[in-house]
Design an enzyme around this catalytic site. Structure first.
Site, mmCIF file in Angstrom:
data_model
loop_
_atom_site.group_PDB
_atom_site.id
_atom_site.type_symbol
_atom_site.label_atom_id
_atom_site.label_comp_id
_atom_site.label_asym_id
_atom_site.label_seq_id
_atom_site.Cartn_x
_atom_site.Cartn_y
_atom_site.Cartn_z
ATOM 1 N N ILE A 155 -5.568 -5.675 -1.801
ATOM 2 C CA ILE A 155 -4.563 -5.550 -0.747
ATOM 3 C C ILE A 155 -5.222 -5.278 0.593
ATOM 4 C CG2 ILE A 155 -2.551 -4.255 0.045
ATOM 5 C CD1 ILE A 155 -1.845 -3.735 -2.874
ATOM 6 N N ASP A 174 -14.968 1.669 2.406
ATOM 7 C CA ASP A 174 -14.723 1.796 0.972
ATOM 8 C C ASP A 174 -15.974 2.397 0.352
ATOM 9 O OD1 ASP A 174 -13.747 1.550 -1.659
ATOM 10 O OD2 ASP A 174 -12.686 -0.293 -1.147
ATOM 11 N N ARG A 242 0.017 4.739 -1.186
ATOM 12 C CA ARG A 242 0.608 5.739 -2.058
ATOM 13 C C ARG A 242 1.014 6.956 -1.240
ATOM 14 N NH1 ARG A 242 1.598 2.448 -4.773
ATOM 15 N NH2 ARG A 242 1.023 1.912 -6.905
ATOM 16 N N GLU A 271 8.633 11.133 -3.023
ATOM 17 C CA GLU A 271 9.643 10.128 -3.363
ATOM 18 C C GLU A 271 10.359 10.550 -4.650
ATOM 19 O OE1 GLU A 271 8.191 6.114 -3.502
ATOM 20 O OE2 GLU A 271 6.817 6.455 -1.826
ATOM 21 N N HIS A 289 9.501 2.063 0.210
ATOM 22 C CA HIS A 289 8.556 1.641 -0.834
ATOM 23 C C HIS A 289 8.868 0.225 -1.309
ATOM 24 C CE1 HIS A 289 5.684 3.355 -4.113
ATOM 25 N NE2 HIS A 289 5.413 2.092 -3.838
ATOM 26 N N ILE A 290 8.804 -0.731 -0.386
ATOM 27 C CA ILE A 290 9.160 -2.114 -0.701
ATOM 28 C C ILE A 290 7.988 -3.068 -0.478
ATOM 29 C CG2 ILE A 290 11.623 -1.819 -0.260
ATOM 30 C CD1 ILE A 290 11.075 -3.115 2.558
ATOM 31 N N GLY A 291 6.758 -2.557 -0.502
ATOM 32 C CA GLY A 291 5.603 -3.393 -0.208
ATOM 33 C C GLY A 291 5.543 -4.665 -1.030
ATOM 34 N N ALA A 292 5.829 -4.563 -2.325
ATOM 35 C CA ALA A 292 5.745 -5.730 -3.218
ATOM 36 C C ALA A 292 7.090 -6.420 -3.398
ATOM 37 C CB ALA A 292 5.212 -5.301 -4.582
#
Length: 315
Positions: A155, A174, A242, A271, A289-292
């Site tokens: 992502i 990272d 997250r 949440e 929480h609608i990313g996907a």
């Protein structure tokens, strides 16, 4: 085989499973009723709503597979399930573009104050149009700015590709090596390799005009007071990874002080009951929480999950 798709599954995925001989139930069973009903299933698929903890796993002797439609599996006791011989699978690649596009929905809305304008226009637009126009007249462009991407998995990389495509510079952080280039797939099938810079967390925080988080839940915030102190004045932050990866109290303080110009939040610490201070804050762009949650991503998730499940049981 009986499968419970407790948080739903795309119709194409359901059809694939049924063609393979599965009985697929898609009626949602409330969390408190799962302890009595889940034991009758051989497999279960969930998204982020349903929790599969040790206590529930222990009462499901028939359960052979848990499928997570999406990436993060913090709503599942993965190690414990696997220790009981239950396969735990997910679909990490299917939703990457949808999440990346939501990040940019927040970014574009943030730099042009849409999050606040959409609240105030219905209340003041007919009487204070000129004042609102003046209030929201100092937007900025994303092109030429630097996006810092914290967490450079699928992502994070997809978000970086969108950024590069609109003319932003990208710095990535990272704990594993970041690829030196990313391949952009442009209209007409044109492929272009574009360089990406890997940096330390400290350097990223100091240089990024905007920051996007793409990390798993790590039991402590990735961004807290020390990190906010290092950031540029007026930085924009988006979190579509997250809840809990940002210290929300410190974020509110940084928003109030102007250190953070705006925040785009798709995920929250507690949440499904986010804190009111964030929900009502005039500098926060909000999604639940609608990313996907795009039609395309859900179809990809359903198909990928169905094929994984079919392959597992046919072996």
């Amino acid at each position: 085989m009986k499968l419970l798709a407790n948080d739903g599954i795309d119709p194409i995925g359901k059809e694939l499973l049924e063609r393979a001989g599965f009985t697929v139930d898609t009626v949602h069973i409330p969390q408190e009723e799962l302890v009595s009903k889940l034991p009758y299933y051989d497999a279960v698929t969930v998204r982020s709503a349903t929790k599969l903890r040790k206590e529930l796993i222990d009462v499901c002797p028939n359960l052979k597979l848990i499928g997570r439609g999406g990436v993060g599996m913090d709503n599942i006791d993965v190690a414990y399930a696997r220790s009981k011989g239950i396969a735990v699978v997910n679909t990490p690649a299917a939703s990457s573009l949808s999440v990346a596009e939501l990040v940019f929905a927040h970014l574009y809305g943030g730099v042009r104050f849409l999050y606040d304008a959409n609240r105030r226009m219905p209340l003041e637009g007919d009487t204070g149009f000129a004042g609102l126009k003046k209030s929201f007249a100092k937007g900025v462009e994303l092109r030429g700015k630097t996006l810092g991407v914290i967490g450079f998995g699928r992502i994070g990389q997809e978000t970086a590709k969108v950024a590069l495509g609109v003319g932003m510079d990208v710095v990535a952080c990272d704990f594993v090596n970041v690829p030196k280039t990313l391949t952009l797939n442009l209209s007409g099938g044109i492929l272009v390799d574009v360089p990406v810079k890997q940096s330390s967390m400290e350097e990223l925080l100091k240089t990024a005009d905007f920051i996007s988080l793409h990390v798993p839940f790590l039991n402590k915030p990735v961004l807290g007071k020390a990190e906010f102190d290092l950031m540029k004045e007026g930085v924009g932050i988006v979190n579509a990874s997250r809840g809990g990866t940002i210290d929300e109290a410190e974020l509110i303080a940084a928003l109030d002080s102007g250190k953070v110009a705006f925040a785009g939040l798709d995920v929250f610490e507690n949440e499904p009951t986010p804190r009111k201070e964030l929900l009502l804050h005039k500098k926060v762009s909000l999604t639940p929480h609608i990313g996907a949650a795009t039609n395309e991503a859900q179809e990809r998730i359903g198909v990928e999950l169905a094929n994984i499940i079919i392959d597992f049981f046919q072996r």
